[in-house]
Design a protein around this motif. Structure first.
Motif, short mmCIF file in Angstrom:
data_model
loop_
_atom_site.label_atom_id
_atom_site.label_comp_id
_atom_site.label_asym_id
_atom_site.label_seq_id
_atom_site.Cartn_x
_atom_site.Cartn_y
_atom_site.Cartn_z
N UNK A 247 -29.94 105.22 -87.44
CA UNK A 247 -30.59 105.32 -86.15
C UNK A 247 -30.14 106.43 -85.24
N UNK A 248 -29.78 107.56 -85.79
CA UNK A 248 -29.37 108.68 -84.95
C UNK A 248 -30.60 109.45 -84.46
N UNK A 249 -30.77 109.52 -83.13
CA UNK A 249 -31.88 110.30 -82.56
C UNK A 249 -31.70 111.78 -82.86
N UNK A 250 -30.44 112.21 -82.80
CA UNK A 250 -30.15 113.62 -83.05
C UNK A 250 -28.90 113.69 -83.95
N UNK A 251 -29.00 114.46 -85.02
CA UNK A 251 -27.86 114.60 -85.94
C UNK A 251 -26.99 115.79 -85.53
N UNK A 252 -25.66 115.65 -85.61
CA UNK A 252 -24.78 116.81 -85.38
C UNK A 252 -25.08 117.89 -86.42
N UNK A 299 -41.30 112.53 -82.15
CA UNK A 299 -41.49 111.42 -81.22
C UNK A 299 -40.97 111.85 -79.86
N UNK A 300 -41.87 112.16 -78.93
CA UNK A 300 -41.46 112.68 -77.63
C UNK A 300 -40.94 111.57 -76.73
N UNK A 320 -39.77 118.62 -74.44
CA UNK A 320 -40.18 117.38 -73.76
C UNK A 320 -39.35 116.20 -74.26
N UNK A 321 -39.12 116.17 -75.57
CA UNK A 321 -38.26 115.12 -76.13
C UNK A 321 -36.87 115.14 -75.52
N UNK A 329 -34.87 107.51 -71.95
CA UNK A 329 -36.01 106.78 -72.51
C UNK A 329 -35.75 106.21 -73.89
N UNK A 330 -34.77 106.76 -74.60
CA UNK A 330 -34.51 106.31 -75.98
C UNK A 330 -33.37 105.31 -76.07
N UNK A 331 -32.86 104.87 -74.94
CA UNK A 331 -31.76 103.89 -74.96
C UNK A 331 -32.28 102.50 -75.21
#
Length: 331
Positions: A247-252, A299-300, A320-321, A329-331
């Motif tokens: 579930x990582x929104x952004x990967x290192x 997914x914005x 925008x994301x 918004x993604x919490x």
């Protein structure tokens, strides 16, 4: 006078019938539908209606086994009573007992896992549930048509009923059989274009991991479009699988360099196999992609995924994301 006698006789007959029904059912059935006192009823695979009736009677749930059996016999849904340990109220009506036996929340033998879980997660859940016993045999594998010994991708997400002392092998075989049914229904077992049934399970697992069900067919098309032009898939979910992340929104950035064939940034084509266990909708999307020329999607914000063939448009949406992510918004 004759009419009066006939009327009296009819009244006697009706009264007698009513008394018979009362004695047959009401006097042999509890009137309540709930109770504070409860019993655990073990329903085993293969138990007949007569046996279930007797178990309920012996435990003090119902007043008469024959009443439960007759009522259950006239309700087709009673055939759906599942194996497991059912927590049932004591001294309740036969109809209430049927309702409670059909209530999955009362069955400690019901096992449910959601779409997209990985093999290791499913096996861990089985162990923690204490519903199964024994170790998984290395001989258990998917159907020969898929040409793999790896169970990843083939443990179909659904509700399962496991009676106490069910072996791990038996539990996994149920999941594989359910997957085979889904494969036939979705027709992935027939292949799609140049893609084998195994390829399609891999694609479906990525589709499942990458988005929401309403976007599955578009995500599948993006995958096919990228493969067609030799573009790396560049899916974060495949790297998450390789790195055992969730579930990582952004990967290192360092994760993008991971040395694994599941790194679809580094290696072209499909990864070596599925990255989770897809559900019916993802399987169907793999063989029914929505026609379009998209190469990118993002997914914005929650429940809003956009698709485009333009890298310029994608980058605008990526900004925008990032704003929405910063806003929480993604919490």
């Amino acid at each position: 006078m004759r009419r009066l006698i006939v009327a009296l006789l009819s009244g006697v007959l009706i009264t007698g019938l009513a008394i018979s029904i009362h004695n047959a059912y009401l006097l042999n059935d509890y009137l309540t539908s709930t109770s504070a006192s409860k019993a655990e009823i073990l329903i085993e695979d293969g138990d007949t209606g007569v046996k279930i009736s007797q178990k309920l009677y012996d435990a003090g749930v119902i007043k008469a086994a024959k009443v439960f059996y007759k009522i259950a016999l006239n309700q087709k849904r009673a055939n759906s009573i599942s194996p497991g340990i059912h927590e049932i109220d004591l001294k309740i009506s036969a109809q209430a007992a049927i309702e409670q036996l059909l209530d999955p929340t009362r069955n400690r033998g019901v096992f449910r896992f959601n779409e997209g879980l990985r093999k290791i997660e499913i096996l861990d859940l089985l162990v923690k549930s204490k519903l199964v016993v024994g170790q998984l045999s290395p001989t258990i594998k998917p159907a020969d048509i898929f040409k793999t010994n790896n169970l990843e991708g083939f443990l179909f997400p659904a509700n399962y009923s496991f009676a106490p002392a069910t072996t791990t092998d038996q539990a996994i075989m149920q999941m594989l059989e359910r997957f085979n049914l889904a494969a036939k229904t979705s027709k992935i077992d027939q292949g799609y274009g140049k893609f084998s049934p195994f390829d399609l399970v891999t694609i479906a697992s990525i589709v499942q991991a990458e988005g929401d069900v309403q976007d599955f067919t578009k995500i599948a098309q993006v995958i096919y479009n990228r493969l067609k032009i030799g573009m790396p898939l560049q899916m974060n979910t495949t790297i998450e699988y390789a790195a055992n992340l969730r579930g990582k929104i952004r990967l290192p950035y360092k994760q993008l360099e991971i040395n694994s064939r599941y790194n679809t940034y580094k290696y072209q084509g499909l990864p070596p196999g599925p990255i989770g266990n897809p559900g019916q909708a993802a399987l169907e999307a793999a063989v029914n992609p929505q026609i379009g020329d998209w190469l990118y999607f993002i997914t914005v914000k929650p429940q809003e995924t956009r698709f485009t063939k333009s890298i310029t448009e994608f980058n605008i949406w990526a900004d925008e994301f990032r704003k929405n992510e910063k806003a929480g918004l993604f919490k």
